[in-house]
Motif scaffolding. Sequence first.
Motif, PDB file in Angstrom:
ATOM      1  N   THR A  13      15.478  -1.023  94.067  1.00 40.38           N
ATOM      2  CA  THR A  13      16.491  -2.080  94.174  1.00 40.38           C
ATOM      3  C   THR A  13      16.541  -2.672  95.574  1.00 40.38           C
ATOM      4  O   THR A  13      16.651  -3.886  95.751  1.00 40.38           O
ATOM      5  CB  THR A  13      17.866  -1.515  93.788  1.00 40.38           C
ATOM      6  OG1 THR A  13      17.811  -1.016  92.444  1.00 40.38           O
ATOM      7  CG2 THR A  13      18.933  -2.599  93.885  1.00 40.38           C
ATOM      8  N   GLU A  14      16.447  -1.804  96.574  1.00 37.60           N
ATOM      9  CA  GLU A  14      16.511  -2.265  97.962  1.00 37.60           C
ATOM     10  C   GLU A  14      15.161  -2.734  98.490  1.00 37.60           C
ATOM     11  O   GLU A  14      15.071  -3.205  99.626  1.00 37.60           O
ATOM     12  CB  GLU A  14      17.048  -1.138  98.856  1.00 37.60           C
ATOM     13  CG  GLU A  14      18.444  -0.660  98.480  1.00 37.60           C
ATOM     14  CD  GLU A  14      19.490  -1.747  98.649  1.00 37.60           C
ATOM     15  OE1 GLU A  14      19.326  -2.575  99.557  1.00 37.60           O
ATOM     16  OE2 GLU A  14      20.463  -1.770  97.862  1.00 37.60           O
ATOM     17  N   PRO A  37      20.381   5.589  94.526  1.00 35.12           N
ATOM     18  CA  PRO A  37      21.293   5.809  93.400  1.00 35.12           C
ATOM     19  C   PRO A  37      21.267   4.717  92.331  1.00 35.12           C
ATOM     20  O   PRO A  37      21.373   5.026  91.142  1.00 35.12           O
ATOM     21  CB  PRO A  37      22.664   5.888  94.084  1.00 35.12           C
ATOM     22  CG  PRO A  37      22.360   6.387  95.459  1.00 35.12           C
ATOM     23  CD  PRO A  37      21.052   5.758  95.832  1.00 35.12           C
ATOM     24  N   GLN A  38      21.123   3.457  92.717  1.00 27.09           N
ATOM     25  CA  GLN A  38      21.084   2.393  91.719  1.00 27.09           C
ATOM     26  C   GLN A  38      19.849   2.519  90.836  1.00 27.09           C
ATOM     27  O   GLN A  38      19.915   2.276  89.619  1.00 27.09           O
ATOM     28  CB  GLN A  38      21.086   1.025  92.412  1.00 27.09           C
ATOM     29  CG  GLN A  38      22.424   0.644  93.041  1.00 27.09           C
ATOM     30  CD  GLN A  38      22.335  -0.709  93.731  1.00 27.09           C
ATOM     31  OE1 GLN A  38      21.816  -0.835  94.836  1.00 27.09           O
ATOM     32  NE2 GLN A  38      22.838  -1.726  93.060  1.00 27.09           N
ATOM     33  N   ASP A  39      18.746   2.897  91.424  1.00 28.16           N
ATOM     34  CA  ASP A  39      17.525   3.085  90.651  1.00 28.16           C
ATOM     35  C   ASP A  39      17.644   4.295  89.730  1.00 28.16           C
ATOM     36  O   ASP A  39      17.158   4.272  88.595  1.00 28.16           O
ATOM     37  CB  ASP A  39      16.339   3.249  91.598  1.00 28.16           C
ATOM     38  CG  ASP A  39      16.220   2.090  92.570  1.00 28.16           C
ATOM     39  OD1 ASP A  39      16.057   0.943  92.112  1.00 28.16           O
ATOM     40  OD2 ASP A  39      16.327   2.328  93.789  1.00 28.16           O
ATOM     41  N   ASP A  41      20.367   5.321  88.362  1.00 29.55           N
ATOM     42  CA  ASP A  41      21.217   4.885  87.260  1.00 29.55           C
ATOM     43  C   ASP A  41      20.430   4.050  86.247  1.00 29.55           C
ATOM     44  O   ASP A  41      20.568   4.227  85.031  1.00 29.55           O
ATOM     45  CB  ASP A  41      22.394   4.084  87.808  1.00 29.55           C
ATOM     46  CG  ASP A  41      23.352   3.638  86.715  1.00 29.55           C
ATOM     47  OD1 ASP A  41      24.041   4.506  86.139  1.00 29.55           O
ATOM     48  OD2 ASP A  41      23.394   2.425  86.410  1.00 29.55           O
ATOM     49  N   ARG A  42      19.585   3.143  86.737  1.00 29.48           N
ATOM     50  CA  ARG A  42      18.785   2.316  85.831  1.00 29.48           C
ATOM     51  C   ARG A  42      17.870   3.180  84.968  1.00 29.48           C
ATOM     52  O   ARG A  42      17.750   2.964  83.750  1.00 29.48           O
ATOM     53  CB  ARG A  42      17.931   1.327  86.638  1.00 29.48           C
ATOM     54  CG  ARG A  42      18.681   0.143  87.208  1.00 29.48           C
ATOM     55  CD  ARG A  42      17.718  -0.924  87.694  1.00 29.48           C
ATOM     56  NE  ARG A  42      16.972  -0.523  88.866  1.00 29.48           N
ATOM     57  CZ  ARG A  42      15.659  -0.661  89.003  1.00 29.48           C
ATOM     58  NH1 ARG A  42      14.943  -1.165  88.018  1.00 29.48           N
ATOM     59  NH2 ARG A  42      15.047  -0.284  90.124  1.00 29.48           N
ATOM     60  N   HIS A 212      24.610  12.461  88.373  1.00 33.85           N
ATOM     61  CA  HIS A 212      24.912  11.436  87.372  1.00 33.85           C
ATOM     62  C   HIS A 212      25.540  12.062  86.125  1.00 33.85           C
ATOM     63  O   HIS A 212      25.137  13.146  85.690  1.00 33.85           O
ATOM     64  CB  HIS A 212      23.636  10.692  86.995  1.00 33.85           C
ATOM     65  CG  HIS A 212      23.865   9.348  86.388  1.00 33.85           C
ATOM     66  ND1 HIS A 212      24.335   9.182  85.108  1.00 33.85           N
ATOM     67  CD2 HIS A 212      23.683   8.094  86.885  1.00 33.85           C
ATOM     68  CE1 HIS A 212      24.423   7.883  84.833  1.00 33.85           C
ATOM     69  NE2 HIS A 212      24.037   7.199  85.909  1.00 33.85           N
TER      70      HIS A 212
END
Length: 478
Positions: A13-14, A37-39, A41-42, A212
Amino acid sequence: MEMVIDGTWQAATEGETFAVLNPRDGSVVDHVPLAGPQDADRAIRAAETAMAGWRVTPMTERVAVQKACAQAMRDRAGEVGALLHAELGRPLMGCVGEILRSADLLDIYAEEGLRLVAEMPLGSAPGERIIVTRDPVGVVVAITPFNYPVTLLMFKLGAALIAGCAVVAKPSEDTPLSTLKLAEVFHDAGLPKGLFNVVTGKRALGEALVAHKIPRKIAFTGSVPAGKAIAAAAAGTMKRLTLELGGHSAAIVCADADIDKAAAAIARHGFANTGQFCYRVNRVYVERPVYDAFLRNLSDRASALTLAPAGGDGDLGPLVNEKILAVSERQVADARARGGRILTGGARPMGPGFAGGHYFPPTVVAETTPEMLLMREETFGPVIGVQPVDSAAEALRLANGSEFGLAGFVFTHDLGRGLALCEGLEAGSVWLNDIQRSSHHVPFGGVKQSGLGREKGRYGVEAYLEYKTMYLSWEVPA
């Protein structure tokens, strides 16, 4: 290479990446995404979506898909093995062999899926029945180390998929490329998207995956401190755990043993993969009447092994990074300072082909004592400590005097003594009079601080299933 999420190649993401280095010479092999963390979650949400359909897919169809993936591994073993060779440094044939052997485990798990059954006890009253069945545990996070990245992933992925679970895999930052390529191989072979996701990153990524709320199980192979941290974090959401946390495995050589066979087996096993695996022989206890003969035999075999320099061939590759190498150097220095005698090896090679890599030669240390780091702490390198003992009973006491309990090895011509020592060893697996690879059909795992749970065979599949009891009632015709 990019990550594999929901069947497609994706960047972090970044947008950040990190380098994967060749341990033979320090050169950059490739760059992979530095996920956060965003990755995580995906990937987890993609797995959750995919699992909704996979869990109700008939077992025969799951088996067909998994067997197709296993065959694809064989067909493309050279391709995946070349990446593993580049990122791990192990000689190429050993890397290809890992892919082929891992494909066999995938097939075995598939066949175990066909043997899973529900039960209906016969003790119910008329108009009542009880069915005991099994449900997949849920989305699985698989965190794997560098040393056998494909095999140790298959321990987890093969069992999870056949049980009906979806997986998010986080490979070691040292060896992510072979796992990423494997995801491509599986999807090309027909594995539905979202069932096998691969995210690459460092500690922050692992923490995000473990914390998560969606995953129901963590399967981890790695160090004791990391395993304890995962267990503590997983307790917050009551995740199931399979933890294989390393070992410090002992061999006992009795006075009546076949010394040549014992030394051959211990050298073969203790120095394989440059000592970088969890159930290798780390320490040896030898009864005094055969101590000198055993030392000569073992050191001769160790000194005959060659290191494969950058651009060259040999029996053993480098250690994967400077941190792993430093453990071997520190333990040898400690043993020398405490009176240990270095019979062969013991110093980092330099010169052409070696100076830029993380090399350490096969090393045998004699006259070791329990206080030495080598005899207490996991080495994960090509160093074996040998200590004389006055009896098999003393050897057993010393072997069990460890916080680890993954594997043990016994050599004696007396079958009764051998069985008694095998039963007395506090370890998950024990070998008598030879050391073979751990079988794919039987449970593998440790006791004490070597971990929780078992992998391989039907035992591995069962670790990804939950029991469900269903009570049925109906009107009985008059």
